[in-house]
Design a protein around this motif. Structure first.
Motif, mmCIF file in Angstrom:
data_model
loop_
_atom_site.group_PDB
_atom_site.id
_atom_site.type_symbol
_atom_site.label_atom_id
_atom_site.label_comp_id
_atom_site.label_asym_id
_atom_site.label_seq_id
_atom_site.Cartn_x
_atom_site.Cartn_y
_atom_site.Cartn_z
ATOM 1 N N HIS A 298 1.072 9.986 5.937
ATOM 2 C CA HIS A 298 -0.043 10.450 4.698
ATOM 3 C C HIS A 298 -0.940 9.414 4.575
ATOM 4 C CE1 HIS A 298 -1.329 11.717 0.399
ATOM 5 N NE2 HIS A 298 -1.012 12.664 0.879
ATOM 6 N N PRO A 299 -2.231 9.390 4.482
ATOM 7 C CA PRO A 299 -3.377 8.897 4.655
ATOM 8 C C PRO A 299 -3.358 8.222 3.656
ATOM 9 C CG PRO A 299 -4.209 10.818 3.385
ATOM 10 C CD PRO A 299 -3.194 11.533 4.289
ATOM 11 N N GLY A 300 -1.907 7.773 2.290
ATOM 12 C CA GLY A 300 -2.007 7.152 1.179
ATOM 13 C C GLY A 300 -0.408 6.337 1.622
ATOM 14 N N TYR A 301 -0.079 5.998 2.342
ATOM 15 C CA TYR A 301 0.962 5.702 3.150
ATOM 16 C C TYR A 301 0.925 4.346 3.379
ATOM 17 C CZ TYR A 301 5.651 4.073 5.258
ATOM 18 O OH TYR A 301 6.476 3.593 5.729
ATOM 19 N N LYS A 302 0.999 3.218 2.235
ATOM 20 C CA LYS A 302 0.721 1.928 3.062
ATOM 21 C C LYS A 302 1.777 1.496 4.517
ATOM 22 C CE LYS A 302 -1.452 -2.143 0.745
ATOM 23 N NZ LYS A 302 -1.930 -3.197 0.427
ATOM 24 N N ASP A 394 -0.122 16.174 -1.179
ATOM 25 C CA ASP A 394 -1.084 15.960 -1.852
ATOM 26 C C ASP A 394 -0.446 14.081 -2.381
ATOM 27 O OD1 ASP A 394 0.625 15.910 -4.154
ATOM 28 O OD2 ASP A 394 -0.718 17.184 -5.270
ATOM 29 N N GLY A 395 0.907 14.015 -2.217
ATOM 30 C CA GLY A 395 2.170 13.249 -1.978
ATOM 31 C C GLY A 395 2.433 12.401 -3.646
ATOM 32 N N ASP A 396 1.815 13.374 -4.593
ATOM 33 C CA ASP A 396 1.924 12.976 -6.354
ATOM 34 C C ASP A 396 3.258 12.627 -6.442
ATOM 35 O OD1 ASP A 396 0.993 12.378 -8.480
ATOM 36 O OD2 ASP A 396 0.322 14.202 -9.142
ATOM 37 N N LEU A 397 3.725 11.212 -6.731
ATOM 38 C CA LEU A 397 5.124 11.232 -7.691
ATOM 39 C C LEU A 397 4.714 11.245 -8.414
ATOM 40 C CD1 LEU A 397 5.611 7.867 -4.418
ATOM 41 C CD2 LEU A 397 6.604 10.562 -4.544
ATOM 42 N N THR A 398 4.368 11.726 -9.064
ATOM 43 C CA THR A 398 4.175 11.898 -10.549
ATOM 44 C C THR A 398 5.860 12.734 -11.552
ATOM 45 O OG1 THR A 398 2.160 11.375 -11.348
ATOM 46 C CG2 THR A 398 3.538 12.555 -13.021
ATOM 47 N N TYR A 426 -4.289 8.117 -9.593
ATOM 48 C CA TYR A 426 -4.551 8.754 -8.323
ATOM 49 C C TYR A 426 -4.816 10.872 -8.787
ATOM 50 C CZ TYR A 426 -2.651 10.890 -3.962
ATOM 51 O OH TYR A 426 -2.483 11.984 -2.550
ATOM 52 N N ALA A 427 -4.113 10.330 -9.602
ATOM 53 C CA ALA A 427 -3.700 12.516 -10.141
ATOM 54 C C ALA A 427 -5.433 12.993 -10.814
ATOM 55 C CB ALA A 427 -2.383 12.226 -11.525
ATOM 56 N N LEU A 428 -6.158 12.052 -11.342
ATOM 57 C CA LEU A 428 -7.314 12.384 -12.039
ATOM 58 C C LEU A 428 -8.234 11.855 -10.479
ATOM 59 C CD1 LEU A 428 -7.596 10.408 -14.399
ATOM 60 C CD2 LEU A 428 -8.467 12.757 -14.308
ATOM 61 N N THR A 431 -8.516 15.069 -8.136
ATOM 62 C CA THR A 431 -9.028 16.579 -8.603
ATOM 63 C C THR A 431 -10.524 17.440 -8.148
ATOM 64 O OG1 THR A 431 -9.483 15.362 -11.032
ATOM 65 C CG2 THR A 431 -8.075 16.608 -10.563
ATOM 66 N N GLN A 432 -11.368 15.211 -7.519
ATOM 67 C CA GLN A 432 -11.708 15.785 -6.329
ATOM 68 C C GLN A 432 -12.023 15.874 -5.578
ATOM 69 O OE1 GLN A 432 -15.173 14.245 -8.783
ATOM 70 N NE2 GLN A 432 -13.637 13.845 -10.427
ATOM 71 N N ARG A 433 -13.241 16.255 -5.622
ATOM 72 C CA ARG A 433 -13.707 16.557 -3.386
ATOM 73 C C ARG A 433 -13.089 15.640 -2.312
ATOM 74 N NH1 ARG A 433 -16.948 20.710 -1.636
ATOM 75 N NH2 ARG A 433 -16.784 20.016 0.981
ATOM 76 N N THR A 434 -12.835 14.418 -3.014
ATOM 77 C CA THR A 434 -12.555 13.532 -1.523
ATOM 78 C C THR A 434 -11.415 12.259 -2.681
ATOM 79 O OG1 THR A 434 -15.007 13.045 -0.703
ATOM 80 C CG2 THR A 434 -13.475 11.762 -0.147
ATOM 81 N N PRO A 435 -10.409 12.839 -1.962
ATOM 82 C CA PRO A 435 -9.079 11.954 -3.034
ATOM 83 C C PRO A 435 -9.717 10.417 -2.641
ATOM 84 C CG PRO A 435 -8.588 13.794 -2.865
ATOM 85 C CD PRO A 435 -9.895 13.377 -1.936
ATOM 86 N N ASN A 436 -9.312 9.473 -3.998
ATOM 87 C CA ASN A 436 -9.318 7.967 -3.257
ATOM 88 C C ASN A 436 -7.585 7.422 -2.910
ATOM 89 O OD1 ASN A 436 -9.276 5.116 -2.860
ATOM 90 N ND2 ASN A 436 -10.032 4.851 -4.890
ATOM 91 N N PHE A 437 -7.340 7.425 -2.030
ATOM 92 C CA PHE A 437 -5.823 7.854 -1.066
ATOM 93 C C PHE A 437 -5.684 6.062 -1.061
ATOM 94 C CE2 PHE A 437 -6.947 11.136 1.027
ATOM 95 C CZ PHE A 437 -6.518 12.228 0.184
ATOM 96 N N THR A 438 -5.947 5.309 -1.786
ATOM 97 C CA THR A 438 -6.299 4.070 -2.210
ATOM 98 C C THR A 438 -5.335 3.706 -3.051
ATOM 99 O OG1 THR A 438 -8.019 3.135 -2.572
ATOM 100 C CG2 THR A 438 -7.649 2.843 -0.563
ATOM 101 N N LEU A 439 -5.491 4.524 -4.370
ATOM 102 C CA LEU A 439 -4.754 4.769 -5.799
ATOM 103 C C LEU A 439 -3.374 4.973 -4.821
ATOM 104 C CD1 LEU A 439 -7.142 6.392 -7.659
ATOM 105 C CD2 LEU A 439 -7.200 3.664 -7.364
#
Length: 490
Positions: A298-302, A394-398, A426-428, A431-439
């Motif tokens: 996942h692009p959000g994996y640090k 999405d990798g969302d851990l909510t 991150y959840a917000l 909902t945009q076209r380009t998520p911020n994976f740094t979040l």
């Protein structure tokens, strides 16, 4: 994979065998065995974000495409957005499974239902939903907000486009394949009608030998030929077509436990757990060691966060600093008051986790910790040995860690303000076209420090394909949302 729902699995997941015999007209459907879905819950399955269902059966208006690092329209010809206006234009010639035309009235009903607060956020967030009006013309639905919402139009990624009906599933979708529950599993019938691309999803293992002209078999490490989930796997398993899954085996820790409320204690336990040995002996290296409950792909994996080392010496020092010292009389650790250090771990699948429980018991005992595996209701657990299915793509851990909902999956809930804020941001973004994976990377950092889980391994499955076309070679790219469609040649 199914997302947005807690999923309890054994170390090496296996689905119940089916003894049914399938009688199908020629051409026989493509037989798919072992894909981890609860096929007895057909409506839940098709309305999930599972890779097969979302691509073939019940797509959404939009989706997240990790190959493009952004979201895109699927059933929409176009999506236009300004501060207070969204315009959704349906693709032409869309039809439901019963061949009736998808109308803007259908779209309006779906949008109106989805934008209800409980439906939109599933009780996870306190998002404010402004008042809105809906107007339609031709194939275009316009959503006019009284003021700009905090979320964006790709909030519909999480909601497969469907409408209620009186068929066996209670819903119908617009996918090119129509789902039909069968005794043997779930039949996906190609709406072209010739049957060449019909697909039958069945549990694995099947009862008796498998005979099929076209077969796709997905197997976890303990299900591959010659393996036994009750015994260590001696050799590294060979797989020509591995596939990452968002299924991760963890010990989930009780943040209110007498010992486990301390993040240092939780990290000490992670250091004493031989995760590499578990990966090799339990899964034949069919998986990955990861530093948090996010797929490495996942692009959000640090990636700068290293997997905590297996280091019993470090664990010993950390436990000593916390005041848990070993006594020479019996070798067990006790706190300053003399209370025995006993860790109680809840296990919901004793048969499927026998090998893992033996490894953990040996590791804990070696450092003087008494480990007791308990069943539901036996005592208040310090931890839960389980498999979680993380949200993909999405990798969302909510659902696992947000204070509003984490108690649905564990016998406790996590309460961390910083983590809640990071999850909501991150959840917000999603909902945009380009998520911020740094979040998501920030969430990874917080989880790394908090140590709510001792992450044991992330699982892969091995694909064996027998199709009337050249066989795939190499690792299957799960970031491509249409990998299954391409696998069967479409």
């Amino acid at each position: 994979m199914i997302s947005k729902a807690p999923c309890i699995l054994a170390l090496l997941p296996a689905l119940a065998a089916s003894g049914s015999t399938v009688h199908a007209e020629k051409p026989a459907p493509i037989l798919v065995t072992g894909w981890p879905l609860p096929l007895n819950e057909a409506q839940k399955v098709i309305l999930s974000n599972d890779a097969i269902m979302e691509s073939l059966v019940c797509p959404g208006l939009t989706r997240l495409n990790l190959e493009k690092n952004g979201s895109e329209p699927v059933l929409l010809e176009s999506l236009e957005q300004t501060d207070k206006t969204w315009r959704f234009t349906l693709r032409p010639n869309l039809t439901w499974w019963d061949q009736s035309v998808v109308s803007t009235a259908d779209l309006e009903a779906f949008v109106r239902e989805t934008l209800q607060p409980q439906q939109l956020t599933e009780g996870r967030f306190a998002w404010t939903i402004p008042a809105f009006t809906l107007t339609s013309k031709d194939r275009t639905l316009t959503i006019q907000w009284t003021h700009k919402p905090e979320f964006g139009p790709y909030v519909f990624n999480e909601h497969p486009f469907r409408k209620k009906t009186d068929n066996a599933l209670g819903v119908q979708c617009t996918g090119d394949w129509r789902a039909e529950p069968q005794t043997a599993g779930l039949l996906l019938r190609d709406r072209s009608g010739d049957g060449r691309h019909d697909i039958l999803l069945t549990p694995n293992p099947l009862a008796g030998p498998v005979k099929a002209e076209r077969l796709l078999s997905f197997a976890f490490g303990d299900e591959m030929p010659g393996t036994d989930s009750r015994k260590p796997i001696i050799d590294k398993l060979s797989c020509g077509n591995p596939l990452d899954t968002p299924i991760i085996t963890v010990i989930a820790w009780n943040p209110q436990g007498a010992m486990t409320r301390d993040a240092t204690f939780r990290r000490a336990i992670t250091h004493l757990t031989p995760r590499g040995a578990i990966l090799r002996a339990g899964a034949g290296s069919m998986g990955d060691l990861i530093s948090g409950p996010i797929l490495r792909a996942h692009p959000g994996y640090k990636r700068t966060l290293l997997v905590p080392a297996y280091d019993p010496g470090k664990s010993d020092a950390m436990l000593n600093e916390l005041g848990y010292r070993r006594l020479e009389e019996d070798g067990f650790r006790r706190d300053a008051s003399g209370r025995l250090l006993e860790v109680k771990i809840l296990v919901r699948d004793h048969a499927g986790s026998a090998l893992l429980r033996k490894v953990l018991d040996d590791s804990f005992r070696a450092l003087g910790i008494k480990l007791r595996f308990i069943t539901e209701g036996e005592a208040v657990p310090d931890g839960l040995l389980t498999g979680i299915m993380t949200s993909w793509p999405d990798g969302d851990l909510t659902d696992h860690l947000h204070s509003r909902v984490s108690g649905r999956g564990w016998p406790w809930s996590w309460q961390d303000k910083n983590l809640d804020q990071a999850l909501e941001a991150y959840a917000l973004s999603l909902t945009q076209r380009t998520p911020n994976f740094t979040l998501l990377e920030k969430i990874h950092e917080l989880v790394y420090k908090l140590e709510p889980f001792s992450v044991l391994m992330q699982h892969r499955v091995c694909l064996e394909a027998s199709l009337s076309r050249p066989q795939p070679k190499g690792e299957i790219a799960v970031k491509n949302p249409d990998w299954f469609r391409q696998l069967i040649g479409l």
